[in-house]
Design a protein around this motif. Structure first.
Motif, short mmCIF file in Angstrom:
data_model
loop_
_atom_site.label_atom_id
_atom_site.label_comp_id
_atom_site.label_asym_id
_atom_site.label_seq_id
_atom_site.Cartn_x
_atom_site.Cartn_y
_atom_site.Cartn_z
N ASP A 161 0.80 -1.20 -0.01
CA ASP A 161 0.04 0.05 0.01
C ASP A 161 0.97 1.29 -0.10
OD1 ASP A 161 -2.65 -0.66 -0.11
OD2 ASP A 161 -2.95 -0.78 1.93
N LYS A 162 0.52 2.41 -0.73
CA LYS A 162 1.04 3.76 -0.67
C LYS A 162 0.26 4.65 0.20
CE LYS A 162 4.08 2.77 -4.63
NZ LYS A 162 4.51 3.19 -5.95
N GLU A 163 0.80 5.39 0.79
CA GLU A 163 -0.02 6.68 1.46
C GLU A 163 1.05 7.83 1.58
OE1 GLU A 163 -2.33 7.62 5.65
OE2 GLU A 163 -2.00 5.46 5.12
N THR A 164 0.48 8.90 1.04
CA THR A 164 1.00 10.13 1.10
C THR A 164 0.74 11.04 2.47
OG1 THR A 164 0.92 10.22 -1.17
CG2 THR A 164 1.31 12.20 -0.22
N VAL A 165 1.89 11.50 2.98
CA VAL A 165 1.51 12.32 4.27
C VAL A 165 2.30 13.67 4.10
CG1 VAL A 165 1.19 10.13 5.59
CG2 VAL A 165 3.47 11.07 5.42
N ASP A 166 1.87 14.64 4.63
CA ASP A 166 2.55 15.83 4.87
C ASP A 166 3.87 15.98 5.84
OD1 ASP A 166 0.75 16.85 2.96
OD2 ASP A 166 -0.54 17.55 4.52
N GLY A 167 4.65 16.67 5.50
CA GLY A 167 5.95 16.66 6.51
C GLY A 167 6.57 18.11 6.23
N LYS A 168 7.69 18.43 6.89
CA LYS A 168 8.47 19.59 6.77
C LYS A 168 9.95 19.37 6.53
CE LYS A 168 5.43 22.92 9.23
NZ LYS A 168 5.53 24.02 10.31
N LEU A 169 10.51 20.09 5.56
CA LEU A 169 11.90 19.71 5.29
C LEU A 169 12.69 20.65 6.09
CD1 LEU A 169 14.15 18.68 3.51
CD2 LEU A 169 13.80 20.72 2.12
N THR A 170 13.47 20.19 6.83
CA THR A 170 14.45 21.29 7.79
C THR A 170 15.80 20.67 8.01
OG1 THR A 170 14.41 21.99 9.95
CG2 THR A 170 13.80 19.84 9.81
N TYR A 171 16.39 21.27 9.08
CA TYR A 171 17.96 20.77 9.01
C TYR A 171 17.99 19.82 10.28
CZ TYR A 171 19.66 24.10 5.63
OH TYR A 171 19.87 24.56 4.47
N GLY A 172 19.17 19.09 10.37
CA GLY A 172 19.35 17.98 11.50
C GLY A 172 19.44 18.67 12.90
N THR A 173 19.91 17.83 13.80
CA THR A 173 19.85 18.12 15.27
C THR A 173 20.29 19.44 15.72
OG1 THR A 173 20.05 15.79 15.76
CG2 THR A 173 20.51 17.18 17.48
N GLY A 174 19.40 20.23 16.35
CA GLY A 174 20.26 21.67 16.86
C GLY A 174 20.60 21.64 18.11
N ARG A 175 21.59 22.72 18.43
CA ARG A 175 21.96 23.10 19.97
C ARG A 175 22.13 24.48 20.11
NH1 ARG A 175 27.96 20.40 21.85
NH2 ARG A 175 28.08 22.23 23.39
N THR A 176 21.90 24.90 21.41
CA THR A 176 22.38 26.21 21.81
C THR A 176 23.91 26.48 21.98
OG1 THR A 176 20.03 26.64 22.13
CG2 THR A 176 21.63 28.15 23.11
N ILE A 177 24.48 27.26 21.49
CA ILE A 177 25.74 27.58 21.68
C ILE A 177 25.93 28.88 22.79
CG2 ILE A 177 28.09 28.34 21.05
CD1 ILE A 177 27.26 25.42 19.70
N LYS A 178 26.47 28.55 23.94
CA LYS A 178 26.76 29.55 24.94
C LYS A 178 27.84 30.14 25.45
CE LYS A 178 22.75 27.02 27.65
NZ LYS A 178 22.47 26.30 28.65
N ALA A 179 27.94 31.30 25.70
CA ALA A 179 29.22 32.20 25.96
C ALA A 179 30.26 31.26 26.87
CB ALA A 179 28.96 33.26 26.55
N GLY A 180 31.47 31.03 26.25
CA GLY A 180 32.53 30.42 27.01
C GLY A 180 33.39 31.35 28.05
N THR A 181 33.03 32.94 27.85
CA THR A 181 33.74 33.67 28.63
C THR A 181 32.90 35.04 28.57
OG1 THR A 181 35.74 34.86 29.04
CG2 THR A 181 35.10 34.52 26.78
N ALA A 182 33.00 35.89 29.57
CA ALA A 182 32.38 37.25 29.80
C ALA A 182 33.13 38.10 28.63
CB ALA A 182 32.44 37.53 31.23
N GLY A 183 32.49 39.12 28.36
CA GLY A 183 32.64 39.86 27.43
C GLY A 183 31.81 40.70 26.56
N THR A 184 32.25 41.24 25.71
CA THR A 184 31.28 42.03 24.63
C THR A 184 31.64 41.24 23.18
OG1 THR A 184 31.77 44.42 25.43
CG2 THR A 184 30.97 44.07 23.29
N VAL A 185 30.24 41.17 22.65
CA VAL A 185 30.14 40.47 21.46
C VAL A 185 30.66 41.25 20.14
CG1 VAL A 185 28.85 39.36 19.62
CG2 VAL A 185 28.20 38.96 22.31
N THR A 186 31.62 40.97 19.60
CA THR A 186 32.12 41.70 18.44
C THR A 186 32.08 41.17 17.11
OG1 THR A 186 34.35 40.75 18.95
CG2 THR A 186 33.98 42.84 20.20
#
Length: 376
Positions: free
Chosen positions: A75-100
């Motif tokens: 059997d074949k069935e068509t379903v809707d989906g979304k094309l996106t990118y792989g696993t995500g992650r938040t990058i946090k600051a490793g040191t204090a300072g001003t973003v340049t």
């Protein structure tokens, strides 16, 4: 010319016509006859209505055929989906300072390149499974994170004299200083989360949580990244979870109409409830991820797609197009069409249906035979 004689002969007839006198021609040898071999003689009736002989039924010629095929039925069935990118992650600051400096959204950062800069000092991407959880320097206990660092230094060309293992040696420290000098960092021979971040591969820049000029403290979210892998995410009704199996090949139709091949990479073990409106009780769905080749999927994120999934119904069976089935008094049948156009009606037992075909079993049926289909 010899004379032709006609005689009237009464023939018994079943039915309402009680007696029919038929003119039968008796023709002498060599006498010409009319088309059909008899004189045009009228039929005479003793009583009752006039009757004419019924023409035998004729079968229309077969104009369309299908093939009997042996193989798997799905059997074949068509379903809707979304094309996106792989696993995500938040990058946090490793040191204090001003973003340049911040990268542009959508940019791909690879090994040895900076993700952003604080006080003009870069946070550099290296490849590895373990996060940078401690400062790496001479004297630390040996571990797999040391191996990760040394492998990256070697790939980047700074590990002269370094043996890639789990020990941080003096040679490793020298390699770190060479790498630090190249990137404008202080040459300390030690490094950690203030200078590096380990990810499993190249990172695609998503949204940023800060702007250039913002002050940041350690562990403040700076930006979000994803892998460069292309994924289709589908929310499949829990009742249809057998449509998706890890490793299964599927067809993905992109928004621009192009179709690409994909492979199911992940099927959630637990269903979740999704509500479509405020009064909706919700439906149970299983999240499915499908990998598609990045080179064929374009760069759009969250783009709508459709996915064709398959459910195996029967293996290695004979099947015909559904339109080939005939309704017979005792069940179903098919009409097998021979090479000369001959047609043989064969009673069949039907099995499962799938993808416009139906499993059949019948005497003498074999793969490759042609059967008449509707439209004949």
């Amino acid at each position: 010319m010899p004379a032709a004689h006609a005689e009237l002969r009464r023939l018994p007839v079943n039915g309402p016509v009680k007696g029919v006198l038929v003119a039968v021609a008796t023709v002498a040898a060599g006498t010409a006859v009319t088309a059909g071999g008899v004189f045009a003689a009228a039929a005479l009736f003793d009583d009752g209505p006039r009757a004419t002989a019924a023409a035998p039924p004729s079968r229309p010629p077969v104009t369309a055929t299908g093939e009997i095929v042996k193989g798997d039925l799905v059997d074949k069935e068509t379903v809707d989906g979304k094309l996106t990118y792989g696993t995500g992650r938040t990058i946090k600051a490793g040191t204090a300072g001003t973003v340049t400096s911040l990268p542009a959204e959508g940019k791909v950062v690879e090994r040895g390149e900076p993700l952003y800069r604080v006080d003009r000092k870069p946070l550099i991407l290296l490849y590895g499974d373990l996060p940078a959880y401690r400062t790496l320097a001479e004297g630390v206990k040996k571990g797999p994170d040391v191996r990760q660092l040394e492998r990256n230094l070697k790939e980047l060309g700074f590990a002269k004299g370094v043996t890639v293992d789990t020990r941080f040696t003096e040679a490793t420290a020298r390699a770190v200083r060479r790498w630090q000098k190249h990137n404008g960092l202080e040459r300390t021979g030690r490094t950690g989360a203030q200078e590096i971040v380990f990810l499993r591969g190249p990172a695609r820049i998503g949204e940023t949580d800060v702007e250039v000029g913002d002050r940041v403290a350690p562990q403040r979210p700076v930006l979000r990244v994803t892998s460069t892998d292309r994924l289709v995410r589908v929310e499949l009704d829990a009742d249809d979870q057998d449509l998706a199996r890890v490793g299964e090949k599927v067809a993905v139709k992109l928004a621009e109409g192009k179709s690409v091949k994909g492979s199911v990479s992940k099927v959630a073990k637990v269903a979740k409830l999704v509500k479509q409106s405020g009064n909706d009780e919700g439906r149970a769905v299983i999240e499915v991820e499908i990998e598609v080749p990045a080179k064929n999927a374009g760069v759009l994120d969250e783009a709508p797609v459709t996915v064709e999934l398959r459910r195996l119904r029967a293996e290695n069976v004979l099947s015909v197009p559904v339109e080939a089935l005939l309704a017979l008094p005792s069940g179903y049948g098919v009409e097998v069409v021979g090479q000369g156009g001959s047609v043989t009606r064969v009673p069949v037992t039907t099995g499962v249906f799938g993808d416009g075909r139906v499993e059949v079993r019948g005497a003498g049926l074999a793969a490759g035979m042609k059967v008449a289909v509707s439209g004949r």
